[in-house]
Enzyme design. Structure first.
Site, PDB file in Angstrom:
ATOM      1  N   HIS A   1       0.833  -1.216   0.000  1.00 22.39           N
ATOM      2  CA  HIS A   1       0.000   0.000   0.000  1.00 22.39           C
ATOM      3  C   HIS A   1       0.867   1.266   0.000  1.00 22.39           C
ATOM      4  O   HIS A   1       0.959   1.936  -1.001  1.00 22.39           O
ATOM      5  CB  HIS A   1      -1.019   0.055   1.155  1.00 22.39           C
ATOM      6  CG  HIS A   1      -1.949  -1.107   1.192  1.00 22.39           C
ATOM      7  ND1 HIS A   1      -2.784  -1.425   0.143  1.00 22.39           N
ATOM      8  CD2 HIS A   1      -2.180  -2.062   2.145  1.00 22.39           C
ATOM      9  CE1 HIS A   1      -3.492  -2.501   0.450  1.00 22.39           C
ATOM     10  NE2 HIS A   1      -3.143  -2.912   1.652  1.00 22.39           N
TER      11      HIS A   1
ATOM     12  N   ASP B   1      -4.827  -8.416  -3.593  1.00 24.17           N
ATOM     13  CA  ASP B   1      -5.168  -8.134  -2.205  1.00 24.17           C
ATOM     14  C   ASP B   1      -6.499  -8.759  -1.776  1.00 24.17           C
ATOM     15  O   ASP B   1      -6.573  -9.943  -1.520  1.00 24.17           O
ATOM     16  CB  ASP B   1      -5.132  -6.602  -2.011  1.00 24.17           C
ATOM     17  CG  ASP B   1      -5.177  -6.184  -0.558  1.00 24.17           C
ATOM     18  OD1 ASP B   1      -5.250  -7.056   0.313  1.00 24.17           O
ATOM     19  OD2 ASP B   1      -5.141  -4.975  -0.282  1.00 24.17           O
TER      20      ASP B   1
END
Ligand SMILES: [Zn+2]
Length: 477
Positions: free
Chosen positions: A288, A339
């Site tokens: 991220h 993810d």
């Protein structure tokens, strides 16, 4: 017996080539790449040599993509949390639903879910995946006896589907900064530092002896809120002793609340803490890094660590904008991941990296550069190479010493109609997503042929049966 492939068009590390001969050993490693000229491929192009270990590949061949960040079990809730949302819904309320799901999954269900997911990944162009795995214990919180059945479930699914796997056992010890104890609904995630290190060491040892080309062990720290900094530092040094090239991943700076809590507790932002720790190296992958300052982006780039952006998940969860443009201009190494599995398609991840920048900057072509003016090619090639770095596997390029993982784009597909030879990835990324991917090879073995994966019917049936048994929780804020 080694095999040879004549490619009529391929993306090599130095760029597009009109014709190439690629040799692959019987254990799936590329042993020679030769740009062909004139009639060098003449015999092979008749197709007559197919049985003699030669095959002609029609279409455009590009390297398979590494999926650098995945939580396989979350595939079971993709699409199921878009219902009765209110203005109070956020990452944190989604997490409640995710915890409820995580507390229902038994190993056979995880195998079924992950097998379906990995088949989907292969068909969309991901040829290997890093599984950031933090569900370790039984539903009642007790440890599994002997092998960890949940870890084995992921490996079994990867074998079923034929995808390369980097398995990252994930350390998870606290519920927030300041060493707060785990909540009841996080009990399955708990791993003591010594059991984590022992397990990683044992897997690394057995891989050294067993030597699978398809499996690599790494390690992960869930986040700075889940692992106290002193523990992270000590465990990192010990991981380095186990294997100096071990891939190490961590979620960081995904949410503003996390950045604020970290600052409050430590006086530092989370990425600042990692930079100051002196631990970062090219083996680290920061997942991220959404809320990074320009100095932090520069710092990560300076350590040659990777950042994994999972933009469709970040968009789904309302995380915020990663400044891809600034990071790439600092020569930052970027890779992608699916993810939460809201979307499983590398082309879509890459398209949104560019679109996010276009929307923000109100212009086009933001991520192209002088060396590679084709945005699709630039993003695909960079993400494949840096994804390979992040997952610690020799993949990501059609080059000697790399595993033979590649995709064949169908030149006859409408997505590719009228496409110039060097624009195939622009068409895939911006006009087609996954539809033009016709064949997929992993370690020298075709796992998808003519758009079909050999195990897709059994995977889908197993997944459907599992989903009928799991009631997917919806958190309504
Ligand atoms: Zn994640």
């Amino acid at each position: 017996m080694s095999r040879e492939y004549w490619m009529e068009s391929a993306l090599l590390p130095e760029g597009w080539t009109g014709s190439a001969l690629v040799r692959v050993s019987d254990d799936g490693i590329i042993t020679a790449v030769q740009k062909a000229s004139g009639g060098a491929g003449g015999d092979a192009q008749t197709g007559a040599d197919a049985d003699a270990g030669r095959e002609r590949i029609r279409g455009v061949v590009v390297p398979g993509m590494a999926n650098a960040h995945s939580h396989a079990f979350q595939r079971a809730m993709a699409g199921a949390t878009e219902y009765r949302l209110s203005a109070r819904d956020s990452f944190w309320t989604w997490r409640q639903a995710m915890y409820a799901l995580a507390n229902r999954i038994e190993p056979p269900a995880l195998t079924a879910i992950a097998t379906q997911l990995f088949v989907e990944m292969l068909k969309s162009g991901y040829t290997s995946v890093a599984e950031f795995h933090y569900v370790h214990r039984r539903i009642d919180g007790a440890a599994y006896v002997g092998n960890n059945a949940l870890w084995d479930a992921v490996s079994e699914a990867a074998t079923n589907a034929g995808i390369g796997l980097s398995f990252l056992p994930t350390l998870y010890q606290t519920s927030d900064f300041g060493g707060r104890p785990l909540r009841r609904d996080q009990a399955r995630f708990e791993l003591q530092t010594d059991e984590f290190l022992r397990a990683v060491a044992a897997r690394v040892r057995s891989e050294r002896h067993g030597g699978s080309r398809m499996l690599r062990t790494g390690a992960a720290f869930h986040s700075l809120r889940a692992v106290p900094l002193a523990t992270l530092r000590e465990a990192s040094l010990q991981l380095r002793d186990i294997d100096a090239s071990l891939p190490v991943h961590i979620h960081v700076a995904e949410q503003l609340r996390e950045v604020q809590a970290c600052k409050q507790e430590t006086g530092r932002r989370p990425i600042e803490l990692l930079l100051e720790s002196g631990l970062l190296s090219p083996h680290w992958c920061l997942v991220h890094a959404t809320h990074a300052t320009p100095a932090e982006l520069q710092g990560i780039a300076g350590h040659a660590a990777t950042v994994c952006v999972s933009i469709t998940t970040e968009a789904n969860l309302g995380d915020g904008f990663f400044d891809t443009n600034r990071y790439l201009r600092a020569e930052g190494r970027l890779c992608i991941g699916s993810d939460s599995q809201a979307t499983v398609a590398p082309a879509e991840e890459l398209r949104w990296l560019e679109y996010q920048q276009r929307l923000k900057r109100k212009r086009r072509g933001v991520l192209a550069d002088a060396q590679e003016p084709h945005v699709g090619t630039r993003l695909w090639r960079d993400a494949a190479v840096h994804g390979a770095q992040a997952i610690g596997q020799a993949v990501g390029a059609i080059a000697v010493g790399r595993r033979a993982d590649w995709l064949v784009l169908d030149s006859e597909h409408p997505t590719m109609a009228g496409c110039a030879a060097d624009a195939a990835l622009d068409h895939l990324v911006f006009a087609g997503a996954s539809a033009a991917i016709r064949d997929v090879m992993v370690a020298g073995r075709w796992v998808v042929r003519d758009h079909r994966h050999g195990a897709e019917d059994t995977a889908a049936a197993g997944f459907a049966a599992t989903m009928r048994e799991l009631t997917i929780p919806v958190y309504t804020g």
